[in-house]
Design a protein around this motif. Structure first.
Motif: not given
Length: 157
Positions: A18-26, A137-147
């Motif tokens: 699920n997290l990997m899917t969310e990271v891909s979407e982001l 920037k917000a999206t990049k931060a979210e991607v980093a957090q999910l990773q």
């Protein structure tokens, strides 16, 4: 205990997927936002070039008005020196020089209105670009957090 461990691993694997899917979407969202940002930057460059062209045209218009005024003054002075050569009506019109208007960058009302409109448009584009940059920037931060979360789940598994 074995069944419990198996259920726990399955749950962790599901969470990881699920997290990997969310990271891909982001990541896809990030690419889209970067594309939008580039488009906005291109629009801004075009708007700035239009402003530069308008400024150059205003300067040319002022120079032409000054040249016309100078030529009219020369004709008037010639007509005073040689009145017999003056054709009827020649020298009667006295155009006002551009003078102060040009010094302040002003021209015809239509050009001024268009210039104001373009300045407003440039400001709107800059604001829009700033919003896109903030979202990026917000999206990049979210991607980093999910990773990070994916890495933690990987470590747990």
């Amino acid at each position: 205990m074995l069944q419990q461990e198996l259920l726990s691993r399955t749950s962790l694997e599901t969470q990881k997927l699920n997290l990997m899917t969310e990271v891909s979407e982001l990541k896809l969202k990030l690419v889209g936002m970067e594309k939008e940002q580039k488009e906005q930057e291109e629009k801004q460059k075009k708007a700035e070039s239009v402003l530069n062209v308008i400024s150059e045209l205003q300067e040319q218009m002022c120079r032409l008005q000054l040249d016309i005024h100078r030529q009219m003054q020369e004709r008037l002075s010639l007509s005073r020196d040689y009145p017999e050569e003056v054709v009827a009506g020649d020298g009667a019109a006295r155009p006002q020089p551009c003078g102060q208007d040009c010094a302040h960058g002003e021209g015809s009302p239509e050009l001024l209105q268009e210039l104001r409109h373009l300045k407003i448009k440039v400001e709107e584009l800059e604001n829009e670009r700033n919003q896109y940059e903030w979202k990026l920037k917000a999206t990049k931060a979210e991607v980093a957090q999910l990773q990070e979360q994916v890495a933690l789940k990987d470590a747990e598994i």
